[in-house]
Design an enzyme around this catalytic site. Structure first.
Site, mmCIF file in Angstrom:
data_model
loop_
_atom_site.group_PDB
_atom_site.id
_atom_site.type_symbol
_atom_site.label_atom_id
_atom_site.label_comp_id
_atom_site.label_asym_id
_atom_site.label_seq_id
_atom_site.Cartn_x
_atom_site.Cartn_y
_atom_site.Cartn_z
ATOM 1 N N THR A 74 -10.688 5.316 7.119
ATOM 2 C CA THR A 74 -11.051 6.246 8.192
ATOM 3 C C THR A 74 -10.673 7.678 7.839
ATOM 4 O OG1 THR A 74 -8.989 5.712 9.310
ATOM 5 C CG2 THR A 74 -10.944 4.499 9.988
ATOM 6 N N ARG A 89 -7.118 3.301 13.604
ATOM 7 C CA ARG A 89 -8.039 2.165 13.446
ATOM 8 C C ARG A 89 -7.964 1.251 14.675
ATOM 9 N NH1 ARG A 89 -11.445 -0.506 9.688
ATOM 10 N NH2 ARG A 89 -11.118 1.004 8.034
ATOM 11 N N GLU A 147 0.847 -1.197 0.000
ATOM 12 C CA GLU A 147 0.000 0.000 0.000
ATOM 13 C C GLU A 147 0.882 1.246 0.000
ATOM 14 O OE1 GLU A 147 -2.987 0.232 3.071
ATOM 15 O OE2 GLU A 147 -3.546 2.272 2.529
ATOM 16 N N GLU A 193 -10.501 -7.936 5.000
ATOM 17 C CA GLU A 193 -9.868 -7.944 6.313
ATOM 18 C C GLU A 193 -10.637 -8.635 7.435
ATOM 19 O OE1 GLU A 193 -9.484 -3.672 5.655
ATOM 20 O OE2 GLU A 193 -7.517 -3.818 6.614
ATOM 21 N N ALA A 220 -8.123 -1.303 2.815
ATOM 22 C CA ALA A 220 -9.222 -1.129 3.769
ATOM 23 C C ALA A 220 -10.449 -1.959 3.381
ATOM 24 C CB ALA A 220 -9.588 0.356 3.930
#
Lengths: 752, 208
Positions: free
Chosen positions: A432, A302, A224, A705, A501
């Site tokens: 988020t 998170r 990422e 996830e 995510a």
């Protein structure tokens, strides 16, 4: 149209290192710090520059733009200049005719270091004031005044280790000069981050840099943010030398240099009423961020969001402290800090149950979050499935029976003990950072009726391409064979959010659906003309055939597309989707950052050999909230794979660093990942029925996830088995619970 | 774009470090002797010969006879990927630990990163590219597709080769035998349940 899966099994699928290279391609090798913390006194490149095949050696002096690759916080230089802060920190890039010559030359670079103090422990970093940024606190209710009303208060410490991604395709990039700039073939989850960072380092505008991603041989978060540097390095070399440059990491370098899942050390305090309601929970997370911020602050956030897992707790205070250490910058890994937060609350409940003398599942079930509750950071709970999935699991698998079987086994066996645990989950879906929740898609219908789809989604094995094909196929009602997913490319799709995510299929699937709907609307107008129908609303396409008022006509997809083209209809659409109704106020740390949550419950049974300390995973039975699954086989595969990684993180995957910051577990023989024997003997995954989700295409839910967190339960199942063997066992919460730790805990009097 | 066809002078892994450029009387390091020693060599010296790319090698790859010359330290996977452009075989660890580079050598599965090309002398190598019968997928390939026995696809060629070798040796494997036969191949995506399913399905198809 051959699907990816067919190319995979025939060896046709190409990854970056498989691409045919252009004549004149050079290979790059990174020269990096061998010290975890030191001042650079002098570097001698003379002998390396004269080494066979060397084209150039690039350092900070060669950067036309900014020597900076930090994303959220600008604290990470591309090349170190005066000080190095972790083993693997880039110092120079050696470019030669072959990789071997580049590596050989890099061995001739001589650096004179002056050692500085090395810190690898987050609590030590905190005490020394070494922080990535000031602590962040989420709070709901009033925890301080709640303790006096609690019947039981338990405190303790919880540790969880890091985790190496070990994507089987190592980090890779191939940069090719073009007429106007550069084209980069990168193994990245974040094409736009690559493009923007190269733009910044080379000081050229983003539109001169084209980033193209075909597929990744695994990402898991490790590509990422940390695919960027390799792309930037190859781009810098290609730009300076005007030659194509390839950079592919060896496994050992990849293990050594790149960041991992963050290790955490945490303190908790939990308070309950005597009937088992959680009244207050306070937790402080010390996150081991490594040397630079990378995504640590977002990951820590998170952790805070998931500090209470799926439990309704009226008073919560969660503090996150991102600690700067001399390790490679830790980064995203499936779950993105969520698992670390959830492990602590599960440990706290486990300990509380032990103190109260009851089974922990009674506490878990009693506190499950439900509609009209509020997540402690302010998000109202809607469409909660925590109770539903627990009850469904109980109905299907019979919780009491499973517990009884374990008890019976343990009464009859001495050396082997079984352990049981329930692991319920709730995982928030959306980045988020709200602005990232956007995506676009470009759909072309060609005159032969075939369809090409571009989105921002990067395929890395999670099946997002197949899901988008499913979305387009259902929307147009045409065969999947007509639909091709193009590479992820920044000239076709600009400003891509990372594929991360768990949102890839949601965001890009929704954008693709809008694009297909746009084209469909135009096609219906043409169909109405062709069929002399007045109202295009009464038309539909089903199985490639046009229907009028529910009656099949003889107008098919192929003829319809021809007619549309000849009457000058736009057969392409570029569409955009942004998740509605999400926000988060970072001044107050309150808001509603998630579109929705994914829920599920797992029942886990393990057997521990209490003489050897080894264990096996007997059974994992799950009821999972997939929403209305877009593709059941892919979703099941994701759940099974996530579970395996979660089990790996909790049990066998142990990163070992020496005090001077050197990674000792730097091969697959010293860092153990789950193999085929790590799969539980029995894995049953049931789909929770009747779960709707207006945020996912065709009511589907994100899958990447959430099932990872089922693996957390394995820790407690093992601990429970140990407790059966030794009722006086001192409970410890320090993952991974390796066989070595099991053995040492069962025989504490034995000195090793 | 054409894959750079000129064979690479040096291969990726170096068991032996070459100090000179191959001229007569060049110096060679022998790290294997424990302490680095140098030795003057002539062209006829076998040690020198192994360092140069003039070791004749003939073998069969996917049914085609190949005659080539390789350096002594060229691994089989380097021969396949860099010399023969067969990139279906993957390198993930280059250390004989993960199984991504699995190929068949006279029908037996081997890690091609962990053996020298010269050790395939006179033998028959099958890679993932050689499994199809014309346009027809092999039964094992078909089963992996049907059961979704993969995710990212990087380990897949190795898994397919290991499964092919397993079933040719044992056409009726139990689940435990499948696990044993596939245990040399990592899948970081954790597709193991579906890999087991794929192999059992392939066995069923082969037997029916």
């Amino acid at each position: 149209m051959k699907r990816d899966i067919e190319n995979h099994v025939t060896g046709i699928s190409k990854f970056v290192d498989d691409f045919p290279t252009l004549d004149g391609t050079l290979e790059a090798y990174l020269f990096y710090s061998e010290k975890a913390h030191a001042e650079i006194l002098n570097i001698d490149y003379a002998s390396a520059l004269k080494s066979e095949g060397v084209a150039d050696i690039l350092t900070a002096n060669d950067i036309p733009g900014e020597n900076q690759i930090g994303g959220i916080i600008k604290d990470e230089m591309l090349f170190a200049e005066h000080e190095v802060e972790f083993i693997g920190e880039p110092i120079a890039l050696v470019i030669a005719d072959t990789k071997e010559n580049a590596k050989k030359a890099s061995n001739k670079i001589v650096v004179e270091y002056k050692d500085l103090p090395v810190v690898t422990d987050p609590r030590e970093a905190y005490e020394k004031g070494l922080l990535i940024r000031p602590p962040q606190i989420f709070s709901g209710g009033d925890v301080d005044s709640a303790w006096s009303g609690c019947d039981v208060v338990v405190e303790g410490k919880v540790d969880s280790g890091g985790q190496e991604h070990l994507y089987l395709e190592t980090q890779a990039s191939y940069a090719v000069p073009t007429d106007s700039g550069l084209k980069i073939y990168s193994s990245t989850q974040s094409p736009t981050v690559v493009q923007r960072t190269i733009s910044n380092v080379l000081n050229i505008p983003m539109h001169r840099i084209e980033v193209d991603v075909l597929r990744l041989g695994g990402g898991f978060g490790g590509k990422e943010d940390q695919a960027t540097i390799w792309a930037v390095l190859s781009a810098l070399a290609a730009y300076k030398l005007n030659r194509p440059v390839k950079l592919v990491l060896s496994r050992m370098d990849d293990l050594k240099i790149t960041g991992k899942r963050h290790p955490y050390s945490s303190d908790y305090k939990i308070g309950l009423s005597k009937d088992g309601k959680i009244l207050a929970y306070e937790v402080t997370f010390y996150q081991n961020a490594g040397a630079f911020a990378d995504l640590s602050t977002a990951i820590l956030e998170r952790t805070l969001f998931h500090a209470a897992n799926c439990y309704a707790i009226p008073n919560v205070k969660a503090t996150g402290i991102s600690c700067k250490t001399n390790l490679p910058p830790n980064t995203a890994f499936r779950g993105f800090g969520g698992p670390q937060g959830m492990f602590v609350i599960e440990a706290a409940l486990h300990k509380a149950a032990d103190v109260m003398g009851i089974d922990v599942d009674i506490l878990q079930q009693k506190n499950l979050i439900a509609d009209n509750d509020v997540y402690f950071y302010g998000q109202k709970v809607e469409n909660a499935q925590a109770v539903n999935s627990w009850q469904t699991a109980d109905e299907k698998f019979n919780l009491d029976k499973l517990k009884k079987e374990v008890r019976n086994f343990n009464e009859q066996n001495e050396r082997f003990k079984k352990g049981f645990a329930v692991m319920p989950i709730s995982f928030g879906i959306s980045f988020t950072n709200s602005f990232l929740n956007q995506a676009s898609a470009l759909v072309h219908v060609y005159t032969d009726g075939s369809v090409g789809v571009s989105t921002a989604a990067v395929e890395m094995g999670q099946g997002v391409n197949e899901k988008i094909i499913e979305v387009c196929s259902r929307t147009f009602s045409i065969s999947k064979n007509r639909i091709k997913i193009e590479t992820t490319n920044t000239t076709r799709i600009a400003n891509t959010s990372p594929t991360a995510a768990s949102t890839g299929a949601d965001l890009n699937g929704n954008a693709a659906k809008i694009a297909c709907d746009n084209i469909l609307e135009r096609l219906k107008i043409i169909a109405a003309q062709e069929l002399n129908a007045k109202d295009s609303e009464k038309l539909s396409i089903e199985n490639e055939q046009v229907y009028l008022e529910g009656q099949e006509t003889d107008l098919g997809w192929d003829e319809l597309i021809q007619a549309a083209y000849l009457s000058r209809t736009n057969l392409s659409s570029h569409a955009y989707y942004a998740t509605p109704d999400i926000y988060f106020d970072r001044d107050k740390n309150i808001g509603s950052p998630f579109a929705y949550h994914v829920y599920g419950t797992s029942f886990i049974t393990v057997t521990v050999d209490c003489l050897l300390g080894i264990y096996k995973f007997d059974s994992v039975k799950i009821v999972h909230d997939f929403g209305k699954s877009l593709h059941r086989l892919i979703d099941l595969g994701q759940a099974e794979g996530a579970l395996a990684q979660g089990i790996g993180w909790m049990t066998m995957e142990e990163l070992v660093q020496s005090a001077n910051g050197e990674l000792k577990s730097n091969t697959l023989s010293t860092y153990k990942i789950p193999d085929i024997y790590s799969v539980p003997d029995e894995v049953i995954i049931e789909f929770l029925e009747n779960s709707e989700n207006r945020f996912g295409p065709f009511n589907s839910k994100a899958i990447g996830e959430p099932p990872f967190m089922y693996g957390i339960g394995v820790y407690f199942a093992i601990l429970n088995a140990m407790k059966s063997f030794d009722p006086n066992l001192e409970l410890f919460y320090n993952a991974p619970i390796t066989p070595e730790k099991v053995l040492l805990a069962l025989y504490p009097e034995v000195k090793v | 774009m054409g894959r750079n066809s000129k064979s690479k002078g040096l291969s990726r892994r170096q068991f032996i470090t070459r100090a000179g450029t191959g001229a007569v009387g060049s110096y060679v390091l022998f790290p294997a002797l424990g302490k680095a020693e140098t030795k003057n060599l002539s062209d006829n010296d076998p040690q020198q010969k192994y360092l140069l790319g003039d070791n004749p090698l003939s073998l069969s790859v996917n049914g085609k006879n190949i005659k080539t010359k390789v350096r002594g330290n060229t691994t089989l996977v380097e021969l396949l990927r860099d010399h023969l452009n067969l990139t279906g075989t993957k390198v993930a660890c280059n250390n004989g630990e993960c199984g991504s580079c699995s190929v068949l050598l006279d029908g037996k599965v081997v890690y091609s990163c962990h053996m020298l090309a010269l050790d395939a002398q006179g033998k028959s190598v099958t890679t993932v590219e050689g499994l199809m019968d014309g346009n027809k997928l092999s039964v094992v390939q078909q089963a992996f597709i049907e059961k979704d026995g993969l995710q990212c696809g990087f380990c897949t060629p190795g898994q397919v080769m290991a499964a092919t070798a397993l079933l040719s040796k044992n056409p009726h494997p139990t689940k435990d035998e499948v696990k044993e036969g596939m245990s040399g191949n990592f899948c970081r995506c954790g597709a193991y349940p579906k890999i087991i399913d794929s192999v059992l399905t392939a066995a069923e198809k082969l037997n029916s």
